[in-house]
Write a protein that holds these residues in place. Structure first.
Motif, mmCIF file in Angstrom:
data_model
loop_
_atom_site.group_PDB
_atom_site.id
_atom_site.type_symbol
_atom_site.label_atom_id
_atom_site.label_comp_id
_atom_site.label_asym_id
_atom_site.label_seq_id
_atom_site.Cartn_x
_atom_site.Cartn_y
_atom_site.Cartn_z
ATOM 1 N N ARG A 7 0.823 -1.218 0.000
ATOM 2 C CA ARG A 7 0.000 0.000 0.000
ATOM 3 C C ARG A 7 0.850 1.259 0.000
ATOM 4 O O ARG A 7 0.558 2.210 -0.685
ATOM 5 N N SER A 8 1.888 1.247 0.829
ATOM 6 C CA SER A 8 2.698 2.465 0.915
ATOM 7 C C SER A 8 4.012 2.192 1.630
ATOM 8 O O SER A 8 4.088 1.277 2.462
ATOM 9 N N ASP A 9 5.007 3.031 1.339
ATOM 10 C CA ASP A 9 6.263 2.961 2.088
ATOM 11 C C ASP A 9 6.112 3.592 3.472
ATOM 12 O O ASP A 9 7.028 3.537 4.295
ATOM 13 N N PRO A 58 5.667 17.276 12.482
ATOM 14 C CA PRO A 58 5.128 15.931 12.672
ATOM 15 C C PRO A 58 4.835 15.180 11.375
ATOM 16 O O PRO A 58 4.820 13.951 11.373
ATOM 17 N N SER A 59 4.576 15.895 10.268
ATOM 18 C CA SER A 59 4.163 15.168 9.054
ATOM 19 C C SER A 59 4.463 15.974 7.794
ATOM 20 O O SER A 59 4.661 17.199 7.845
ATOM 21 N N GLY A 60 4.418 15.269 6.663
ATOM 22 C CA GLY A 60 4.586 15.929 5.379
ATOM 23 C C GLY A 60 3.448 16.906 5.131
ATOM 24 O O GLY A 60 3.639 18.001 4.573
ATOM 25 N N LEU A 137 5.578 22.370 -6.364
ATOM 26 C CA LEU A 137 6.018 21.231 -7.182
ATOM 27 C C LEU A 137 6.078 19.989 -6.295
ATOM 28 O O LEU A 137 6.063 20.106 -5.059
ATOM 29 N N GLU A 138 6.238 18.822 -6.913
ATOM 30 C CA GLU A 138 6.308 17.573 -6.137
ATOM 31 C C GLU A 138 7.339 16.628 -6.757
ATOM 32 O O GLU A 138 7.265 16.319 -7.949
ATOM 33 N N ASN A 139 8.294 16.161 -5.934
ATOM 34 C CA ASN A 139 9.363 15.304 -6.440
ATOM 35 C C ASN A 139 9.801 14.316 -5.342
ATOM 36 O O ASN A 139 10.300 14.766 -4.307
ATOM 37 N N LEU A 200 10.639 11.680 6.672
ATOM 38 C CA LEU A 200 11.497 10.627 7.236
ATOM 39 C C LEU A 200 10.737 9.318 7.328
ATOM 40 O O LEU A 200 11.334 8.248 7.439
ATOM 41 N N SER A 201 9.417 9.424 7.290
ATOM 42 C CA SER A 201 8.560 8.288 7.656
ATOM 43 C C SER A 201 8.113 7.448 6.467
ATOM 44 O O SER A 201 7.261 6.591 6.620
ATOM 45 N N LYS A 202 8.692 7.694 5.294
ATOM 46 C CA LYS A 202 8.293 6.884 4.137
ATOM 47 C C LYS A 202 9.407 5.846 3.876
ATOM 48 O O LYS A 202 9.695 5.040 4.756
HETATM 49 N N1 TLP Z 1 1.397 10.199 1.029
HETATM 50 C C1 TLP Z 1 0.737 9.009 1.499
HETATM 51 C C2 TLP Z 1 -0.783 9.164 1.429
HETATM 52 O O1 TLP Z 1 -1.189 10.381 1.925
HETATM 53 C C3 TLP Z 1 -1.337 9.014 0.049
HETATM 54 C C4 TLP Z 1 1.232 7.809 0.720
HETATM 55 O O2 TLP Z 1 0.944 6.686 1.169
HETATM 56 O O3 TLP Z 1 1.887 7.987 -0.314
HETATM 57 N N2 TLP Z 1 3.506 14.593 -0.012
HETATM 58 C C5 TLP Z 1 3.530 13.441 -0.696
HETATM 59 C C6 TLP Z 1 4.043 13.443 -2.090
HETATM 60 C C7 TLP Z 1 3.082 12.257 -0.103
HETATM 61 O O4 TLP Z 1 3.078 11.134 -0.804
HETATM 62 C C8 TLP Z 1 2.612 12.297 1.236
HETATM 63 C C9 TLP Z 1 2.072 11.052 1.893
HETATM 64 C C10 TLP Z 1 2.624 13.515 1.907
HETATM 65 C C11 TLP Z 1 3.069 14.654 1.257
HETATM 66 C C12 TLP Z 1 2.086 13.657 3.311
HETATM 67 O O5 TLP Z 1 2.898 13.062 4.236
HETATM 68 P P1 TLP Z 1 2.309 12.686 5.694
HETATM 69 O O6 TLP Z 1 1.606 11.388 5.525
HETATM 70 O O7 TLP Z 1 3.541 12.593 6.535
HETATM 71 O O8 TLP Z 1 1.416 13.783 6.117
#
Ligand code: TLP
Length: 344
Positions: A7-9, A58-60, A137-139, A200-202
């Motif tokens: 599902r996800s990293d 705490p989060s992305g 942007l997103e990378n 860091l959490s992925k």
């Molecule tokens: N993405 C998660 C879900 O929210 C879909 C995933 O499993 O891929 N930017 C990008 C490009 C992301 O993929 C994610 C998380 C975030 C930001 C948000 O990060 P978190 O989950 O730490 O808020």
């Protein structure tokens, strides 16, 4: 039966070394900037991104929101790709809490927005218009299958945005995947932008956290916004310690995840009915469609212990990560092959 969770990293668990570092972390109150471990993590992050400063969040999602709050004022307009995580999965926070208008530009399949379209979309300074002040942007690009933005592209588009007085924020949740795929330091990919957030959490396997990096001045401002959002954490060194291990030890191994994504895509192509675009698999994400002959694919795959993220109709996302080996990928492929054959 081993559950093969694609599902996800984000599901990666901390390594033993991370847990040990968490146990031993030197701590203090980070709201007073007295947590030495958080301070070390922020310094390391800033250095690796080639920026003056960094802020542990705490989060992305919070890093992206703080970037919007820092770079804009309520009533401004921000430009965001039509497939951006910020648009799809961050609950509209930029609008709800930042008061900005989100204007979308089409993302191509490689996760890019077209420079001419950006230029045409930026509002002229005129009394009727909200000022356009930020380009995002997103990378790597999540919804575009982990596509990588090159330094050249980022540089050109950022230069264009800067010429028009916009700032540029990069959602680099998986920027290290891009860096590994392109074989360049992450700092090169972040050099053209004003701020970059990474997680860091992925794939890096830390339990929690993200870093927002930029100039000293913008990070000071960001620190205030983090506090307002309730993201001022006290002895956050406990989690920052795992983040330091993540940055020092877990970056280069992302290449294994990329090889496994390629292995998965190559294997799916060989099973009748799966639609995969091999040329689009650049990092650790594989977007594909399941065969039309298996309408109950989702419960079937689930029952056979293979988990994916389901998007719409037959669209699926698979993400490879540290908890899955090449053998696990082969096992998942075998289970899917059997599933399709038994359905047909
Ligand atoms: N993405 C998660 C879900 O929210 C879909 C995933 O499993 O891929 N930017 C990008 C490009 C992301 O993929 C994610 C998380 C975030 C930001 C948000 O990060 P978190 O989950 O730490 O808020």
């Amino acid at each position: 039966m081993k559950i093969i969770d694609l599902r996800s990293d984000t599901i990666t668990l901390p390594t033993d070394e991370m847990r040990q570092a968490m146990f031993e972390a030197e701590l203090g109150d980070d709201v007073h900037r007295e947590d030495p471990t958080v301070n070390r993590l922020e310094e390391l992050a800033a250095q690796m991104m080639g920026k003056e400063a960094a802020l542990f969040t705490p989060s992305g999602t919070m890093s992206n929101l703080i970037a919007v709050l820092t770079h804009t004022r309520p009533g401004d307009e921000i430009l965001v790709g039509s497939e951006a995580h910020m648009l799809w999965y961050e609950v509209g926070g930029a609008s709800a809490l930042g008061g900005v208008v989100i204007r979308t530009l089409p993302n191509d399949e490689a996760g890019r927005v077209d420079p001419d379209t950006v230029e045409q979309t930026i509002r002229p300074k005129e009394i009727h218009h909200p000022p356009t002040t930020l380009l995002c942007l997103e990378n790597t690009h999540n919804r575009c299958g982990g596509a990588v933005l090159t330094r050249e592209y980022t540089s050109a588009i950022a230069q264009l945005a800067h010429q028009h007085g916009l700032r540029v924020h990069l959602d680099g949740a998986r920027i290290f995947n891009a860096a590994i795929a392109l074989n360049v330091p992450a700092s090169e990919l972040a050099a053209p932008v004003d701020s970059v957030g990474f997680c860091l959490s992925k794939g890096l396997s830390a339990p929690v956290g993200s870093l927002l990096c930029g100039t000293q001045e913008s990070v000071e401002e960001a620190r205030k916004w983090r506090k307002m959002l309730g993201g001022g954490m006290r002895q956050a060194g406990v989690i920052a310690a795992a983040g330091i291990v993540a940055l020092q030890k877990m970056v280069s191994r992302l290449a294994e995840d990329h090889a496994n994504a390629r292995r998965l895509a190559d294997g799916l192509v060989r099973i009748p009915g799966f639609a995969v675009h091999l040329e689009k698999v650049q990092t650790n994400i594989v977007n594909f469609e399941f065969p039309s002959t298996t309408p109950d694919f989702k419960p079937q795959a689930q029952a056979r212990g293979v988990k994916f993220l389901y998007r719409s109709e037959r669209k699926i996302r698979a993400v490879t990560h540290r908890m899955l080996s090449a053998e696990d990928i082969d096992e998942a492929l075998e289970r899917l092959d059997r599933l399709v054959r038994e359905a047909g």
